[in-house]
Each structure stands twice: as C-alpha cells, then as structure tokens.
Design a protein around this motif. Structure first.
Motif, PDB file in Angstrom:
ATOM      1  N   ILE A  74      38.713 -26.910  11.761  1.00 29.40           N
ATOM      2  CA  ILE A  74      39.738 -27.834  11.497  1.00 29.40           C
ATOM      3  C   ILE A  74      40.323 -27.845  10.012  1.00 29.40           C
ATOM      4  CG2 ILE A  74      40.283 -30.385  11.436  1.00 29.40           C
ATOM      5  CD1 ILE A  74      38.012 -30.701  13.485  1.00 29.40           C
ATOM      6  N   GLY A  75      41.603 -27.351   9.911  1.00 27.09           N
ATOM      7  CA  GLY A  75      42.328 -27.479   8.792  1.00 27.09           C
ATOM      8  C   GLY A  75      43.162 -28.580   8.321  1.00 27.09           C
ATOM      9  N   ASP A  76      43.874 -28.610   7.328  1.00 29.45           N
ATOM     10  CA  ASP A  76      44.736 -29.888   6.839  1.00 29.45           C
ATOM     11  C   ASP A  76      45.589 -30.081   7.851  1.00 29.45           C
ATOM     12  OD1 ASP A  76      43.294 -29.877   4.721  1.00 29.45           O
ATOM     13  OD2 ASP A  76      44.645 -28.914   3.326  1.00 29.45           O
ATOM     14  N   ALA A  77      46.508 -29.161   8.439  1.00 30.56           N
ATOM     15  CA  ALA A  77      47.583 -29.460   9.369  1.00 30.56           C
ATOM     16  C   ALA A  77      47.477 -28.359  10.514  1.00 30.56           C
ATOM     17  CB  ALA A  77      48.937 -29.124   8.742  1.00 30.56           C
ATOM     18  N   ARG A  78      46.477 -27.451  10.586  1.00 34.77           N
ATOM     19  CA  ARG A  78      46.301 -26.554  11.438  1.00 34.77           C
ATOM     20  C   ARG A  78      44.863 -26.196  11.700  1.00 34.77           C
ATOM     21  NH1 ARG A  78      50.464 -22.655  10.036  1.00 34.77           N
ATOM     22  NH2 ARG A  78      49.691 -21.382  12.072  1.00 34.77           N
ATOM     23  N   ASP A  79      44.450 -25.935  13.076  1.00 37.17           N
ATOM     24  CA  ASP A  79      43.446 -25.525  13.377  1.00 37.17           C
ATOM     25  C   ASP A  79      43.116 -24.257  13.956  1.00 37.17           C
ATOM     26  OD1 ASP A  79      42.882 -28.482  13.021  1.00 37.17           O
ATOM     27  OD2 ASP A  79      42.938 -28.899  15.045  1.00 37.17           O
ATOM     28  N   THR A  80      41.943 -23.544  13.822  1.00 39.50           N
ATOM     29  CA  THR A  80      41.641 -22.337  14.303  1.00 39.50           C
ATOM     30  C   THR A  80      40.710 -22.515  15.668  1.00 39.50           C
ATOM     31  OG1 THR A  80      41.279 -21.515  12.133  1.00 39.50           O
ATOM     32  CG2 THR A  80      40.240 -20.180  13.928  1.00 39.50           C
ATOM     33  N   MET A  81      41.328 -21.856  16.728  1.00 40.11           N
ATOM     34  CA  MET A  81      40.715 -21.855  18.082  1.00 40.11           C
ATOM     35  C   MET A  81      40.217 -20.540  18.346  1.00 40.11           C
ATOM     36  SD  MET A  81      43.467 -24.316  19.773  1.00 40.11           S
ATOM     37  CE  MET A  81      42.310 -24.926  20.862  1.00 40.11           C
ATOM     38  N   VAL A  82      39.218 -20.422  19.225  1.00 37.24           N
ATOM     39  CA  VAL A  82      38.524 -19.216  19.524  1.00 37.24           C
ATOM     40  C   VAL A  82      38.290 -19.365  21.078  1.00 37.24           C
ATOM     41  CG1 VAL A  82      36.725 -17.780  19.351  1.00 37.24           C
ATOM     42  CG2 VAL A  82      37.419 -18.588  17.392  1.00 37.24           C
ATOM     43  N   HIS A  83      38.471 -18.294  21.694  1.00 34.26           N
ATOM     44  CA  HIS A  83      38.200 -17.955  23.069  1.00 34.26           C
ATOM     45  C   HIS A  83      37.230 -16.748  23.292  1.00 34.26           C
ATOM     46  CE1 HIS A  83      38.427 -16.375  27.350  1.00 34.26           C
ATOM     47  NE2 HIS A  83      39.282 -17.314  27.640  1.00 34.26           N
TER      48      HIS A  83
ATOM     49  N   ALA B 119      35.823  -8.338  13.020  1.00 38.40           N
ATOM     50  CA  ALA B 119      35.831  -7.776  14.454  1.00 38.40           C
ATOM     51  C   ALA B 119      36.351  -8.813  15.493  1.00 38.40           C
ATOM     52  CB  ALA B 119      34.573  -7.390  14.646  1.00 38.40           C
ATOM     53  N   VAL B 120      36.974  -9.711  15.110  1.00 39.34           N
ATOM     54  CA  VAL B 120      37.608 -10.460  16.040  1.00 39.34           C
ATOM     55  C   VAL B 120      39.225 -10.474  15.930  1.00 39.34           C
ATOM     56  CG1 VAL B 120      38.025 -13.060  16.808  1.00 39.34           C
ATOM     57  CG2 VAL B 120      35.699 -12.175  15.659  1.00 39.34           C
ATOM     58  N   PRO B 121      39.922 -10.124  16.879  1.00 43.08           N
ATOM     59  CA  PRO B 121      41.267  -9.916  17.082  1.00 43.08           C
ATOM     60  C   PRO B 121      42.097 -11.369  16.850  1.00 43.08           C
ATOM     61  CG  PRO B 121      40.406  -9.337  19.269  1.00 43.08           C
ATOM     62  CD  PRO B 121      39.303  -9.566  18.238  1.00 43.08           C
ATOM     63  N   GLU B 122      42.966 -11.381  16.089  1.00 42.33           N
ATOM     64  CA  GLU B 122      43.652 -12.545  16.036  1.00 42.33           C
ATOM     65  C   GLU B 122      44.749 -12.785  16.868  1.00 42.33           C
ATOM     66  OE1 GLU B 122      45.636 -15.730  12.775  1.00 42.33           O
ATOM     67  OE2 GLU B 122      44.350 -14.366  12.213  1.00 42.33           O
ATOM     68  N   LEU B 123      45.126 -13.547  17.501  1.00 43.94           N
ATOM     69  CA  LEU B 123      46.379 -13.620  18.616  1.00 43.94           C
ATOM     70  C   LEU B 123      47.614 -14.271  17.868  1.00 43.94           C
ATOM     71  CD1 LEU B 123      45.955 -14.640  22.227  1.00 43.94           C
ATOM     72  CD2 LEU B 123      47.632 -15.886  20.724  1.00 43.94           C
TER      73      LEU B 123
ATOM     74  N   GLY C 190      44.319 -13.658   8.351  1.00 45.46           N
ATOM     75  CA  GLY C 190      45.455 -14.390   8.852  1.00 45.46           C
ATOM     76  C   GLY C 190      45.234 -15.852   8.991  1.00 45.46           C
ATOM     77  N   PHE C 191      46.025 -16.779   9.651  1.00 42.89           N
ATOM     78  CA  PHE C 191      45.706 -18.263   9.815  1.00 42.89           C
ATOM     79  C   PHE C 191      44.554 -18.324  10.614  1.00 42.89           C
ATOM     80  CE2 PHE C 191      50.668 -18.611   9.107  1.00 42.89           C
ATOM     81  CZ  PHE C 191      50.654 -19.046   7.777  1.00 42.89           C
ATOM     82  N   GLY C 192      44.324 -17.804  11.567  1.00 41.08           N
ATOM     83  CA  GLY C 192      43.173 -18.200  12.495  1.00 41.08           C
ATOM     84  C   GLY C 192      41.974 -16.795  12.305  1.00 41.08           C
ATOM     85  N   PHE C 193      42.021 -16.447  11.213  1.00 36.41           N
ATOM     86  CA  PHE C 193      40.882 -15.258  10.857  1.00 36.41           C
ATOM     87  C   PHE C 193      39.310 -16.111  10.932  1.00 36.41           C
ATOM     88  CE2 PHE C 193      37.838 -13.217   8.249  1.00 36.41           C
ATOM     89  CZ  PHE C 193      38.090 -11.877   8.451  1.00 36.41           C
TER      90      PHE C 193
END
Length: 164
Positions: free
Chosen positions: A152-161, A91-95, A84-87
């Motif tokens: 950090i992507g071009d227009a979107r970022d991945t964030m992790v909790h 083993a990490v679920p993407e919200l 996904g976009f935030g992969f």
C-alpha cells in the motif's frame, strides 16, 4: 472475445502505440490530461516503453474490426536499479495496460489482461505485478481477475497475480 475487437501479439512496430497507451493509463481520470510529451519524457513512464521490444518483453494489442489498435497490455522485466511503480522483484514482470477511452467498459481491458496473465504463466512467470492508483476504477477489474494488494502506497498500490 468480442465481435467488435480481436487480440493479436504485440510487435516491435507497436512501440509508438504502446506510448499512446502509457498516456491513456496515466490520464485515466476524465478531464485530467497531462500532455503526451510530458508523460513520455518522464522517467517513471518512459521505462515502460523505452527500447520496446526487448527479449523479455511480451504483450498483446486489441484491434477493432478495421484493424485499428484500441488497447494494449504488456509486461516488462525491470531492474531493482530502475524499478517501475509496481516493482516487486527482478524476476517478476510488471504489467502495463491502456485502453482508448471510447473502448473502456467494453471488455477490452479484461480480455487483454486475461491473455497477458495467461501468457506470463506460459512463459514460466508464477507472478505478475502492476501498480494502480487507489481511486482508479480499474482496481475492481484487477481484483476480479485475481490480483491482490501486496503493498500500500500513498496514492497507489502494488497488486500481484499468482499463477494458480
């Protein structure tokens, strides 16, 4: 929890509503509306709802006082072959989260987010990820709930909790 809405676990029958919430999430900009069928048939969005509810899927639905769904937050375990976009890892679920526009800024998203993050921890997931476009106001919500930018992507970022 608010007097105007409540939260319940998502069920298999919620698949169509989750599709609606993918559309809301993709069309978060006011006035920027891509057609529902265009979003739901696009591979990058379809992966978040196709085959709902798989064994590793989990989520929550916000409902108003009349029992109508108004928002949802859920996660999926996605593979490296179909990330996904935030992969960030298998083993990490993407919200994924979506709230009907009329209900935004009423605590629905924050309540759903907190419940899903807590559930992920209860299920043994030390991390949960998401992707957010850089100019999306929801970034502030995610930061305030402990999510940090990890890519950090071009227009979107991945964030992790990370579970505390």
């Amino acid at each position: 929890m608010s007097d105007s809405f409540s939260i319940r676990p998502a069920a298999q029958a919620d698949g169509s509503f989750l599709g609606d919430m993918v559309v809301e999430a993709a069309n978060w900009r006011s006035g920027g509306a891509r057609a529902r069928h265009e979003i739901l048939t696009a591979t990058e969005h379809r992966r978040y709802i196709a085959g709902w509810m798989r064994p590793a899927d989990a989520g929550f639905v916000a409902i108003d006082t009349e029992g109508q769904p108004i928002g949802a937050a859920w996660y999926r375990m996605l593979s490296q072959d179909d990330p996904g976009f935030g992969f960030v890892g298998t083993a990490v679920p993407e919200l994924i989260i979506g709230v009907q526009p009329i209900w935004r800024a009423h605590g629905v998203g924050r309540t759903l987010l907190r419940r899903l993050v807590a559930h992920a921890g209860e299920q043994g997931h030390p991390r949960i990820s998401l992707s957010v476009e850089r100019d999306n106001f929801a970034r502030t919500l995610y930061r305030s709930e402990g999510f940090v930018v990890t890519d950090i992507g071009d227009a979107r970022d991945t964030m992790v909790h990370r579970a505390s």
